[in-house]
Write a protein that holds these residues in place. Sequence first.
Motif, PDB file in Angstrom:
ATOM      1  N   ALA A 128      -3.222  16.580  13.221  1.00 42.18           N
ATOM      2  CA  ALA A 128      -2.865  18.638  14.411  1.00 42.18           C
ATOM      3  C   ALA A 128      -1.550  19.329  13.830  1.00 42.18           C
ATOM      4  O   ALA A 128      -1.673  19.915  13.248  1.00 42.18           O
ATOM      5  N   LEU A 129      -0.609  17.625  13.581  1.00 47.10           N
ATOM      6  CA  LEU A 129       0.457  18.805  12.979  1.00 47.10           C
ATOM      7  C   LEU A 129       0.426  19.044  11.339  1.00 47.10           C
ATOM      8  O   LEU A 129       0.741  20.647  11.040  1.00 47.10           O
ATOM      9  N   ALA A 130      -0.265  18.837  10.804  1.00 48.78           N
ATOM     10  CA  ALA A 130      -0.818  18.703   9.707  1.00 48.78           C
ATOM     11  C   ALA A 130      -0.779  20.085   9.525  1.00 48.78           C
ATOM     12  O   ALA A 130      -1.614  21.483   8.497  1.00 48.78           O
ATOM     13  N   MET A 131      -2.429  20.405  10.133  1.00 45.10           N
ATOM     14  CA  MET A 131      -3.268  21.554  10.981  1.00 45.10           C
ATOM     15  C   MET A 131      -2.081  22.878  10.592  1.00 45.10           C
ATOM     16  O   MET A 131      -2.429  23.916  10.356  1.00 45.10           O
ATOM     17  N   VAL A 132      -1.395  22.388  11.849  1.00 49.92           N
ATOM     18  CA  VAL A 132      -0.266  23.668  12.116  1.00 49.92           C
ATOM     19  C   VAL A 132       0.275  23.907  11.324  1.00 49.92           C
ATOM     20  O   VAL A 132       0.097  25.312  10.741  1.00 49.92           O
ATOM     21  N   LEU A 133       0.710  23.016   9.787  1.00 51.87           N
ATOM     22  CA  LEU A 133       1.501  23.466   8.822  1.00 51.87           C
ATOM     23  C   LEU A 133       0.763  24.252   8.026  1.00 51.87           C
ATOM     24  O   LEU A 133       1.152  25.631   7.540  1.00 51.87           O
TER      25      LEU A 133
END
Length: 303
Positions: A275-280
Amino acid sequence: MTSRIESSGEIAATRPAVTPQPRAAFHRRSRWLAALCLLPFALFFIAFQVAPLVWVAVHSLSVGDGWGLDHFEKIFASRFYLQAIKHSLQIAFWSSLIGIAIAILGSYSLRQVDSRLRDFVIAFSNMTSNFAGVPLAFAFIILLGFNGALTILLKQIGVIEDFNLYSKTGLIVLYSYFQIPLGVLLLYPAFDALREDWRESAALLGAGTWAYWRHIGLPVLTPALLGTFVILLANALGAYATVYYLTTGNFNVLPIRIAGLVSGDISLNPDLASALAMVLVGLMAVITLAHQLLLKRSYHVAR
């Protein structure tokens, strides 16, 4: 003589007529050949770009035995993760701005110097743009650490009172180091679009240096400047090794948080890391969209 002409005409008449290959079939065959040549690249792109991105997107929505947006709600409700997003954006923006500002001056200056010096600077920029990770962190600790040689020298001559390499300001300085040579490599070819006779024509019409750059130089360079700025932002947002080895993973930025959740330094949660990677990825998508809108606007203004 007449018999020879008649015999040659009979021979030519007996030869089969050579019909030219249809143009449509030739183009069709060329397209299939080009597609076949692109097949290895397409397979590589799908295997190492599309497939990992799809995997991350799917797992970012995985919650226990079902699906949902729980991980994204947790991220945007947490001050800790919001701070990581804020720090990543600030470091990326300021290091990219510093990098592109110095790269503009450096690229323009390279056009005015001797070819040998130009070749040396380009080669040096190519080398330093790839100088990152552990060697770069170690070099900056020796130079600008608390007891670094350059830090002590600047303190003795009164230029600085205190400097913390392991803070946000220190990381901006560190990131700017590898942003500048990358910006030079990307912007240097763009100055080929500026022709010297444009400057001479503008001067003959009474335009000064500022008017030339405002109405001719900057509009021509705007697409390259915007594209380079976006690449520098992406380069800084995704940087991991240098900041990790410099701060041993204690500075709160998105790549450090993602790596910590995947490796299990504090807690193992690959779905939250996805999920953090998708935010990035979302941040880069927004930046790219803004770049495209500004690019279209610059083309409209230039026309």
